[in-house]
Design a protein around this motif. Structure first.
Motif, PDB file in Angstrom:
ATOM      1  N   ALA A 119      45.225  40.660  38.559  1.00 13.25           N
ATOM      2  CA  ALA A 119      44.073  40.566  39.462  1.00 13.25           C
ATOM      3  C   ALA A 119      44.163  39.332  40.353  1.00 13.25           C
ATOM      4  CB  ALA A 119      42.777  40.536  38.647  1.00 13.25           C
TER       5      ALA A 119
ATOM      6  N   SER B 281      44.727  39.167  44.413  1.00 13.31           N
ATOM      7  CA  SER B 281      43.660  38.531  45.174  1.00 13.31           C
ATOM      8  C   SER B 281      44.164  37.282  45.898  1.00 13.31           C
ATOM      9  CB  SER B 281      42.515  38.160  44.230  1.00 13.31           C
ATOM     10  OG  SER B 281      41.536  37.422  44.897  1.00 13.31           O
TER      11      SER B 281
ATOM     12  N   LYS C  26      44.702  36.406  50.055  1.00 12.25           N
ATOM     13  CA  LYS C  26      44.108  35.252  50.733  1.00 12.25           C
ATOM     14  C   LYS C  26      45.173  34.401  51.428  1.00 12.25           C
ATOM     15  CE  LYS C  26      40.168  34.917  47.629  1.00 12.25           C
ATOM     16  NZ  LYS C  26      40.406  35.658  46.412  1.00 12.25           N
TER      17      LYS C  26
ATOM     18  N   MET D  98      35.026  40.593  52.925  1.00 16.64           N
ATOM     19  CA  MET D  98      34.934  39.302  52.241  1.00 16.64           C
ATOM     20  C   MET D  98      34.130  38.329  53.116  1.00 16.64           C
ATOM     21  SD  MET D  98      38.601  38.704  50.511  1.00 16.64           S
ATOM     22  CE  MET D  98      39.286  39.861  49.364  1.00 16.64           C
TER      23      MET D  98
ATOM     24  N   GLY E  44      43.718  30.848  47.643  1.00 18.50           N
ATOM     25  CA  GLY E  44      44.732  31.856  47.344  1.00 18.50           C
ATOM     26  C   GLY E  44      45.915  31.284  46.591  1.00 18.50           C
TER      27      GLY E  44
ATOM     28  N   GLU F 208      44.963  30.664  43.025  1.00 22.31           N
ATOM     29  CA  GLU F 208      44.907  31.912  42.259  1.00 22.31           C
ATOM     30  C   GLU F 208      46.304  32.413  41.907  1.00 22.31           C
ATOM     31  OE1 GLU F 208      42.474  34.609  44.539  1.00 22.31           O
ATOM     32  OE2 GLU F 208      40.625  33.663  43.855  1.00 22.31           O
TER      33      GLU F 208
ATOM     34  N   ASN G 176      32.748  38.157  39.329  1.00 15.36           N
ATOM     35  CA  ASN G 176      33.159  36.783  39.022  1.00 15.36           C
ATOM     36  C   ASN G 176      32.856  36.410  37.581  1.00 15.36           C
ATOM     37  OD1 ASN G 176      31.967  35.762  42.269  1.00 15.36           O
ATOM     38  ND2 ASN G 176      34.048  36.324  41.706  1.00 15.36           N
TER      39      ASN G 176
END
Length: 126
Positions: free
Chosen positions: A15, A19, A23, A36, A51, A54, A104
């Motif tokens: 995930a 994601s 970004k 978004m 990004g 993540e 979230n």
């Protein structure tokens, strides 16, 4: 429980990798156009930084454990991703984007479970 932590970490990694990559590679305007809206509140560099965090977190959930090199980084990566999700919750709450709060919260809880498990009772043996 160890296999459950592997599955959760794998799902989280997938995930966050998707994601985060989105970004990093898409423009701010394209992210906003894709729904978004939160990206309106951030400069392009800030979105890219989120990004990158993540993507690095996703790598940190899996790579150290698989290679056996510094597996202590797994719970630190999970903790970092939980903090990213806490920040995301603040942003979405301020924007009154309630459906995103649930997403979230789920990701935060899953990351916290991995951090708890790997720091505590199901740590990787040295």
């Amino acid at each position: 429980m160890n296999i459950v932590l592997w599955v959760i970490a794998g799902l989280l990694a997938a995930a966050f990798l998707m994601s985060g990559a989105m970004k990093v590679v898409q423009s701010r305007e394209k992210l906003i156009a894709s729904g978004m809206g939160w990206a309106e509140d951030f400069p392009p560099g800030g979105i890219t930084a989120i990004g990158i965090l993540e993507v690095l977190g996703a790598i940190g959930l899996i790579l150290p454990a698989v290679t056996g090199v510094a597996p202590i980084l797994v719970p630190f990566a999970a903790t970092g991703l939980a903090l990213v999700m806490a920040g995301a919750m603040v942003v979405h709450a301020r924007r009154r984007e309630l459906p995103m709060l649930a997403v979230n919260a789920v990701l935060l809880i899953l990351a916290a479970v991995v951090a708890w498990g790997r720091f505590g009772p199901y740590a990787f043996s040295a």
